[in-house]
Each structure stands twice: as C-alpha cells, then as structure tokens.
Design a protein around this motif. Structure first.
Motif, PDB file in Angstrom:
ATOM      1  N   MET A   1       1.228 -14.225 -19.562  1.00  0.00           N
ATOM      2  CA  MET A   1       0.959 -13.582 -18.324  1.00  0.00           C
ATOM      3  C   MET A   1       1.313 -14.623 -17.066  1.00  0.00           C
ATOM      4  O   MET A   1       0.842 -15.923 -17.258  1.00  0.00           O
ATOM      5  CB  MET A   1      -0.662 -13.553 -18.219  1.00  0.00           C
ATOM      6  CG  MET A   1      -1.068 -12.561 -16.817  1.00  0.00           C
ATOM      7  SD  MET A   1      -2.757 -12.197 -17.106  1.00  0.00           S
ATOM      8  CE  MET A   1      -2.775 -10.710 -16.355  1.00  0.00           C
ATOM      9  N   LYS A   2       1.856 -14.301 -15.823  1.00  0.00           N
ATOM     10  CA  LYS A   2       2.205 -15.142 -14.903  1.00  0.00           C
ATOM     11  C   LYS A   2       0.981 -16.001 -14.313  1.00  0.00           C
ATOM     12  O   LYS A   2       1.262 -17.068 -13.758  1.00  0.00           O
ATOM     13  CB  LYS A   2       2.926 -14.222 -13.907  1.00  0.00           C
ATOM     14  CG  LYS A   2       3.480 -14.918 -12.767  1.00  0.00           C
ATOM     15  CD  LYS A   2       4.117 -13.890 -11.665  1.00  0.00           C
ATOM     16  CE  LYS A   2       4.802 -14.523 -10.525  1.00  0.00           C
ATOM     17  NZ  LYS A   2       5.433 -13.599  -9.710  1.00  0.00           N
ATOM     18  N   ILE A   3      -0.148 -15.429 -14.318  1.00  0.00           N
ATOM     19  CA  ILE A   3      -1.162 -15.936 -13.620  1.00  0.00           C
ATOM     20  C   ILE A   3      -1.492 -17.119 -14.416  1.00  0.00           C
ATOM     21  O   ILE A   3      -1.612 -18.300 -13.804  1.00  0.00           O
ATOM     22  CB  ILE A   3      -2.304 -15.348 -13.447  1.00  0.00           C
ATOM     23  CG1 ILE A   3      -2.147 -14.074 -12.483  1.00  0.00           C
ATOM     24  CG2 ILE A   3      -3.712 -15.946 -12.913  1.00  0.00           C
ATOM     25  CD1 ILE A   3      -3.365 -13.279 -11.999  1.00  0.00           C
ATOM     26  N   ASN A   4      -1.466 -17.134 -15.688  1.00  0.00           N
ATOM     27  CA  ASN A   4      -1.737 -18.413 -16.633  1.00  0.00           C
ATOM     28  C   ASN A   4      -0.722 -19.392 -16.414  1.00  0.00           C
ATOM     29  O   ASN A   4      -0.796 -20.750 -16.426  1.00  0.00           O
ATOM     30  CB  ASN A   4      -1.842 -17.756 -18.081  1.00  0.00           C
ATOM     31  CG  ASN A   4      -3.159 -17.319 -18.280  1.00  0.00           C
ATOM     32  OD1 ASN A   4      -4.129 -17.323 -17.591  1.00  0.00           O
ATOM     33  ND2 ASN A   4      -3.289 -16.240 -19.167  1.00  0.00           N
ATOM     34  N   ILE A   5       0.466 -19.052 -16.249  1.00  0.00           N
ATOM     35  CA  ILE A   5       1.620 -19.905 -15.987  1.00  0.00           C
ATOM     36  C   ILE A   5       1.426 -20.583 -14.820  1.00  0.00           C
ATOM     37  O   ILE A   5       1.426 -21.922 -14.528  1.00  0.00           O
ATOM     38  CB  ILE A   5       3.050 -19.085 -16.182  1.00  0.00           C
ATOM     39  CG1 ILE A   5       3.435 -18.852 -17.464  1.00  0.00           C
ATOM     40  CG2 ILE A   5       4.085 -20.151 -15.760  1.00  0.00           C
ATOM     41  CD1 ILE A   5       4.513 -17.848 -17.519  1.00  0.00           C
ATOM     42  N   ILE A   6       1.252 -19.947 -13.720  1.00  0.00           N
ATOM     43  CA  ILE A   6       0.665 -20.559 -12.410  1.00  0.00           C
ATOM     44  C   ILE A   6      -0.224 -21.606 -12.382  1.00  0.00           C
ATOM     45  O   ILE A   6      -0.340 -22.507 -11.878  1.00  0.00           O
ATOM     46  CB  ILE A   6       0.658 -19.424 -11.439  1.00  0.00           C
ATOM     47  CG1 ILE A   6       1.831 -18.560 -11.149  1.00  0.00           C
ATOM     48  CG2 ILE A   6       0.001 -19.983 -10.066  1.00  0.00           C
ATOM     49  CD1 ILE A   6       1.716 -17.187 -10.344  1.00  0.00           C
ATOM     50  N   LYS A   7      -1.286 -21.030 -13.095  1.00  0.00           N
ATOM     51  CA  LYS A   7      -2.652 -22.105 -13.104  1.00  0.00           C
ATOM     52  C   LYS A   7      -2.082 -23.175 -13.747  1.00  0.00           C
ATOM     53  O   LYS A   7      -2.632 -24.374 -13.613  1.00  0.00           O
ATOM     54  CB  LYS A   7      -3.349 -21.324 -13.865  1.00  0.00           C
ATOM     55  CG  LYS A   7      -4.447 -20.287 -13.477  1.00  0.00           C
ATOM     56  CD  LYS A   7      -5.355 -19.647 -14.191  1.00  0.00           C
ATOM     57  CE  LYS A   7      -6.536 -18.789 -13.651  1.00  0.00           C
ATOM     58  NZ  LYS A   7      -7.399 -18.181 -14.528  1.00  0.00           N
ATOM     59  N   ARG A   8      -1.519 -23.259 -14.901  1.00  0.00           N
ATOM     60  CA  ARG A   8      -1.025 -24.372 -15.659  1.00  0.00           C
ATOM     61  C   ARG A   8      -0.131 -25.146 -14.553  1.00  0.00           C
ATOM     62  O   ARG A   8      -0.161 -26.465 -14.754  1.00  0.00           O
ATOM     63  CB  ARG A   8      -0.279 -23.890 -17.024  1.00  0.00           C
ATOM     64  CG  ARG A   8      -0.057 -25.034 -17.879  1.00  0.00           C
ATOM     65  CD  ARG A   8       0.434 -24.668 -19.109  1.00  0.00           C
ATOM     66  NE  ARG A   8       1.612 -23.527 -19.331  1.00  0.00           N
ATOM     67  CZ  ARG A   8       1.174 -22.497 -19.791  1.00  0.00           C
ATOM     68  NH1 ARG A   8       0.151 -22.096 -20.138  1.00  0.00           N
ATOM     69  NH2 ARG A   8       2.075 -21.356 -19.658  1.00  0.00           N
ATOM     70  N   GLN A   9       0.747 -24.568 -14.014  1.00  0.00           N
ATOM     71  CA  GLN A   9       1.806 -25.443 -13.204  1.00  0.00           C
ATOM     72  C   GLN A   9       0.922 -26.227 -12.125  1.00  0.00           C
ATOM     73  O   GLN A   9       1.111 -27.464 -11.886  1.00  0.00           O
ATOM     74  CB  GLN A   9       2.649 -24.614 -12.483  1.00  0.00           C
ATOM     75  CG  GLN A   9       3.723 -23.973 -13.577  1.00  0.00           C
ATOM     76  CD  GLN A   9       4.752 -23.074 -12.609  1.00  0.00           C
ATOM     77  OE1 GLN A   9       4.172 -22.365 -11.828  1.00  0.00           O
ATOM     78  NE2 GLN A   9       5.950 -22.837 -13.326  1.00  0.00           N
ATOM     79  N   ILE A  10      -0.298 -25.421 -11.701  1.00  0.00           N
ATOM     80  CA  ILE A  10      -0.990 -26.138 -10.545  1.00  0.00           C
ATOM     81  C   ILE A  10      -1.873 -27.221 -11.273  1.00  0.00           C
ATOM     82  O   ILE A  10      -1.706 -28.412 -10.630  1.00  0.00           O
ATOM     83  CB  ILE A  10      -2.056 -25.089  -9.881  1.00  0.00           C
ATOM     84  CG1 ILE A  10      -1.297 -24.083  -9.057  1.00  0.00           C
ATOM     85  CG2 ILE A  10      -3.129 -25.667  -9.161  1.00  0.00           C
ATOM     86  CD1 ILE A  10      -1.969 -22.889  -8.618  1.00  0.00           C
ATOM     87  N   LEU A  11      -2.432 -27.062 -12.361  1.00  0.00           N
ATOM     88  CA  LEU A  11      -3.296 -27.978 -13.015  1.00  0.00           C
ATOM     89  C   LEU A  11      -2.388 -29.467 -13.390  1.00  0.00           C
ATOM     90  O   LEU A  11      -3.026 -30.330 -13.592  1.00  0.00           O
ATOM     91  CB  LEU A  11      -4.071 -27.325 -14.149  1.00  0.00           C
ATOM     92  CG  LEU A  11      -5.296 -26.490 -13.847  1.00  0.00           C
ATOM     93  CD1 LEU A  11      -5.716 -25.740 -14.988  1.00  0.00           C
ATOM     94  CD2 LEU A  11      -6.402 -27.298 -13.139  1.00  0.00           C
ATOM     95  N   ASP A  12      -1.136 -29.131 -13.816  1.00  0.00           N
ATOM     96  CA  ASP A  12      -0.180 -30.205 -14.000  1.00  0.00           C
ATOM     97  C   ASP A  12      -0.048 -31.001 -12.681  1.00  0.00           C
ATOM     98  O   ASP A  12       0.410 -32.224 -13.032  1.00  0.00           O
ATOM     99  CB  ASP A  12       1.016 -29.724 -14.785  1.00  0.00           C
ATOM    100  CG  ASP A  12       0.910 -29.085 -16.297  1.00  0.00           C
ATOM    101  OD1 ASP A  12      -0.222 -29.309 -16.746  1.00  0.00           O
ATOM    102  OD2 ASP A  12       1.782 -28.458 -16.606  1.00  0.00           O
ATOM    103  N   LYS A  13       0.000 -30.473 -11.754  1.00  0.00           N
ATOM    104  CA  LYS A  13       0.267 -31.342 -10.584  1.00  0.00           C
ATOM    105  C   LYS A  13      -0.591 -31.756  -9.491  1.00  0.00           C
ATOM    106  O   LYS A  13      -0.451 -32.790  -8.948  1.00  0.00           O
ATOM    107  CB  LYS A  13       1.290 -30.313  -9.644  1.00  0.00           C
ATOM    108  CG  LYS A  13       2.619 -30.085 -10.296  1.00  0.00           C
ATOM    109  CD  LYS A  13       3.482 -29.611  -9.551  1.00  0.00           C
ATOM    110  CE  LYS A  13       4.680 -29.018 -10.155  1.00  0.00           C
ATOM    111  NZ  LYS A  13       5.337 -29.932 -11.178  1.00  0.00           N
ATOM    112  N   ILE A  14      -1.806 -31.364  -9.914  1.00  0.00           N
ATOM    113  CA  ILE A  14      -2.841 -31.602  -8.790  1.00  0.00           C
ATOM    114  C   ILE A  14      -3.672 -32.962  -9.135  1.00  0.00           C
ATOM    115  O   ILE A  14      -3.808 -33.043 -10.368  1.00  0.00           O
ATOM    116  CB  ILE A  14      -3.882 -30.681  -8.169  1.00  0.00           C
ATOM    117  CG1 ILE A  14      -4.516 -29.812  -9.570  1.00  0.00           C
ATOM    118  CG2 ILE A  14      -3.198 -29.468  -7.733  1.00  0.00           C
ATOM    119  CD1 ILE A  14      -5.536 -28.693  -9.265  1.00  0.00           C
ATOM    120  N   HIS A  15      -4.350 -33.542  -8.227  1.00  0.00           N
ATOM    121  CA  HIS A  15      -5.379 -34.736  -8.385  1.00  0.00           C
ATOM    122  C   HIS A  15      -6.518 -34.390  -7.783  1.00  0.00           C
ATOM    123  O   HIS A  15      -6.676 -33.514  -6.890  1.00  0.00           O
ATOM    124  CB  HIS A  15      -4.851 -35.751  -7.533  1.00  0.00           C
ATOM    125  CG  HIS A  15      -3.364 -36.449  -7.955  1.00  0.00           C
ATOM    126  ND1 HIS A  15      -2.960 -37.039  -9.180  1.00  0.00           N
ATOM    127  CD2 HIS A  15      -2.331 -36.492  -7.221  1.00  0.00           C
ATOM    128  CE1 HIS A  15      -1.792 -37.302  -9.462  1.00  0.00           C
ATOM    129  NE2 HIS A  15      -1.350 -37.156  -8.258  1.00  0.00           N
TER     130      HIS A  15
END
Length: 128
Positions: free
Chosen positions: A1-15
């Motif tokens: 699902m697209k939302i899960n991909i977006i969540k993963r991308q955000i969580l990989d980049k944020i501090h």
C-alpha cells in the motif's frame, strides 16, 4: 500500500525533533471539515503570508522510537505516524544545524514537554 511506503520513507529519514507537515483535503461530501480546513488555511495565510506553507493542515513532532506528538481533536496524543489517504503533500522540517541530532538532555526536555501536552483538550478553533 502506498501509505505504508510513504511512512517507511519518512521514518528512514527523520530525526527526533523533526516536524512532519501534511497538506490534506477533506472528502467532497464532508462540508464541515472542508470549511474547517479552509478557515485554517485562511488564518495561516493571513498570519504567515502568501509565500508561506500555509496549506499544511496537520503537523506531528517526531519524538523518536517511531512515536510522534500529534495535536489533534479532541486531545493531543503520542502515537505512531498516521497518514490520511487524503494527504496530498508531506514535508519535513528540521532546525538548521540539527542534522546530527540533538543532545540527550534536549531530547529528554522535548519528550517531557510532549508527555505533559498529551491528553490536553484541543479543538479546531484553537488554530484560528
């Protein structure tokens, strides 16, 4: 699902300390929310100007450990990242000079303040 991909991308980049902003739209049939979103944007545009990111409708402060402070109706909560299917744009803001993260002392103060806000009542009029 697209939302899960977006969540993963955000969580990989944020501090911890980063703010995630969402520009969303209300369902075409949900006139009360469409009005509320319109008024939030109008108030933000008036306060911050046409060139600002006044279209953002919701923000979440990243606390670390995949948890965020979310100031939302009916009360502030600490929760995992939540993204609506109606989200049109996501932006992440980080304080200048914070690319290496914050000290443990600063993170402790931030998380303590977030815990004190959690559970506090809140409604849409608080935004205007």
């Amino acid at each position: 699902m697209k939302i899960n991909i977006i969540k993963r991308q955000i969580l990989d980049k944020i501090h911890p300390g980063d703010v995630v902003n969402f520009d969303s739209k209300a369902a075409w049939w949900n006139f009360p929310m469409r009005f509320i979103f319109s008024e939030i944007r109008r108030a933000q545009r008036k306060k911050f100007g046409e060139e600002s990111r006044y279209r953002d409708i919701h923000s979440m402060l990243y606390l670390g450990n995949k948890l965020f402070l979310s100031i939302t109706v009916p009360c502030a909560v600490i929760e995992p990242l939540r993204i609506s299917r109606r989200t049109k744009k996501v932006t992440i803001c980080r304080l200048k000079g914070a690319d290496d993260g914050f000290s443990d002392e600063w993170l402790f103060v931030m998380r303590k303040a977030a815990a004190e806000l959690a559970g506090r009542g809140y409604d849409y009029l608080d935004l205007l």
